[in-house]
Design a protein around this motif. Sequence first.
Motif, short mmCIF file in Angstrom:
data_model
loop_
_atom_site.label_atom_id
_atom_site.label_comp_id
_atom_site.label_asym_id
_atom_site.label_seq_id
_atom_site.Cartn_x
_atom_site.Cartn_y
_atom_site.Cartn_z
N ALA A 1 42.69 33.64 40.43
CA ALA A 1 43.57 32.92 39.49
C ALA A 1 43.93 33.79 38.28
N ASN A 2 43.01 34.63 37.85
CA ASN A 2 43.31 35.51 36.71
C ASN A 2 44.52 36.38 37.00
N ARG A 3 44.56 36.94 38.21
CA ARG A 3 45.70 37.80 38.56
C ARG A 3 46.97 36.97 38.77
N GLU A 4 46.80 35.87 39.51
CA GLU A 4 47.98 35.08 39.89
C GLU A 4 48.70 34.53 38.66
N GLY B 1 43.33 30.69 35.52
CA GLY B 1 43.46 32.06 35.04
C GLY B 1 43.49 32.02 33.51
N THR B 2 42.97 33.05 32.87
CA THR B 2 42.89 33.02 31.40
C THR B 2 44.27 32.93 30.75
N LEU B 3 45.28 33.51 31.40
CA LEU B 3 46.62 33.42 30.81
C LEU B 3 47.08 31.96 30.73
N GLU B 4 46.61 31.14 31.68
CA GLU B 4 46.98 29.72 31.67
C GLU B 4 46.27 28.98 30.54
N SER B 5 45.07 29.43 30.18
CA SER B 5 44.31 28.79 29.10
C SER B 5 44.83 29.21 27.72
N LEU B 6 45.42 30.38 27.67
CA LEU B 6 45.79 30.96 26.38
C LEU B 6 46.66 30.05 25.50
N GLY C 1 36.44 36.22 35.92
CA GLY C 1 36.22 35.40 37.13
C GLY C 1 34.78 35.40 37.60
N ARG C 2 33.85 35.68 36.68
CA ARG C 2 32.44 35.81 37.07
C ARG C 2 31.58 34.72 36.45
N ALA C 3 32.21 33.66 35.92
CA ALA C 3 31.42 32.60 35.29
C ALA C 3 31.66 31.29 36.03
N THR C 4 32.58 30.45 35.54
CA THR C 4 32.82 29.15 36.19
C THR C 4 33.82 29.31 37.33
N GLU C 5 33.46 28.79 38.48
CA GLU C 5 34.35 28.94 39.66
C GLU C 5 35.44 27.86 39.65
N THR C 6 36.57 28.20 40.24
CA THR C 6 37.80 27.41 40.31
C THR C 6 38.31 27.00 38.92
N ALA C 7 38.14 27.89 37.96
CA ALA C 7 38.77 27.68 36.64
C ALA C 7 40.20 28.21 36.70
#
Length: 398
Positions: free
Chosen positions: A77-80, A304-309, A296-302
């Motif tokens: 998800a981070n990449r996508e 992508g960080t860009l979406e949270s930003l 992507g090494r903590a909570t699974e199926t979160a």
Amino acid sequence: MSDRRDFLRFLAASPLYAGLPWAAQALAQAPDAEPMVTRAQDALDVFDLEKVASKTIPMSHWGYLMTGVDGEETLRANREAYAHWQLRTRRLVDLSKMDMSVELFGHRYASPIFLCPLGYQKAFNPGGEVAVARAAKTRDALQILSTVSSTSIDDVIKAREAPIWYQLYTTNNLDVAIKLVKQAEAAGAIAVAMTVDLPIGRNTETATRLARADTRTCTSCHGPTGPSMTGRPMFAGLGLSGPLVNATPALTWDFIRRLKDATNMKVLVKGLESGEDAALAVKYGCDGVMVSNHGGRATETARGTLESLPEIVAAVKGRIPVLVDGGVRRGTDALKALALGATAVGIGRPYIWGLGAFGQEGVERTMDVLNNELRLAMGGVGARRLKEITPAALIRRA
Ligand SMILES: Cc1cc2nc3c(=O)[nH]c(=O)nc-3n(C[C@H](O)[C@H](O)[C@H](O)COP(=O)(O)O)c2cc1C
């Protein structure tokens, strides 16, 4: 493996293939014959460095570096998230003077792309964190040093010849956390980023599989019971009794107060992904937030960080800097994060690919490649300095 090789394999099997230019057909036919670069300076993108590093880094360490948790959906998800945005270009802007520098807590860095804290760097190249510090020095970049660094903070600051930031793992003993912070401050760190995304551990499934497949004897580096935190240089001399665990189940926002009382360094929280938490960070006096899911090494199926930003930027309302990391592999990715309100953008794995491939020079090449891509992306959207990168530079992919 690299997006590009996957793409070329896809092309070779595609009906579009016949219509491709000759050069693209040739590449698509023989993706694995693509030569590996033998000098850092020949790497054209960070994936060239990844390819070399995949050969130079031992399998279990490669597993530690590359993988996420469970089925690795957050990692993907981070990449996508970056592919959901396209650049909205502007033309005929005078680009003869461009400035990519960023100021954070009174220090100016040449680029908003910084080096995230990443543990055990000697596992990727004997130069480890010192080689990274030397590269950060030549490129005038912000380096954040992990609590589980394989080199002491004194040696890293000596190599960087300038202040760095310290990343804190609080562990199951908060008194030790305070000792670590005081040690980092005494060594010359100017900010502490407290990582909060691993409160009760994680399930590193793929890394464990790859470690099992690695037939080397690892006890000389890891000890008989595997990697231990207390054996790391950051913990030497703290007079520890009893083992430490990298999990702090009882950690709450109150600890920020204790941290702020204990240090004059700037205090950031690393690992936030919601507007509510960002608002709490401001309320409890944090000097900055880092939007991160630990690559992507903590909570699974979160997300992508860009979406949270965006929700974090909205909650912070410009009161403190918002840094973001996770999945940044291109200068255009960095530009997208900046356009959505990030103050600076972190990279983790890409500079370790550089380190694993070519040591200090590889880390320098990683930064040169990404900084050049960012400069070109800025030119594409008519931005001469970071302030001119606004949401108008982006358009959501239909
Ligand atoms: C192998 C590895 C080790 C990491 N070690 C740490 C660490 O010690 N402390 C920390 O806060 N984050 C750590 N991170 C997370 C990074 O700081 C950063 O959030 C992440 O790598 C950014 O994503 P990217 O690798 O996709 O660029 C680690 C990440 C990786 C891949």
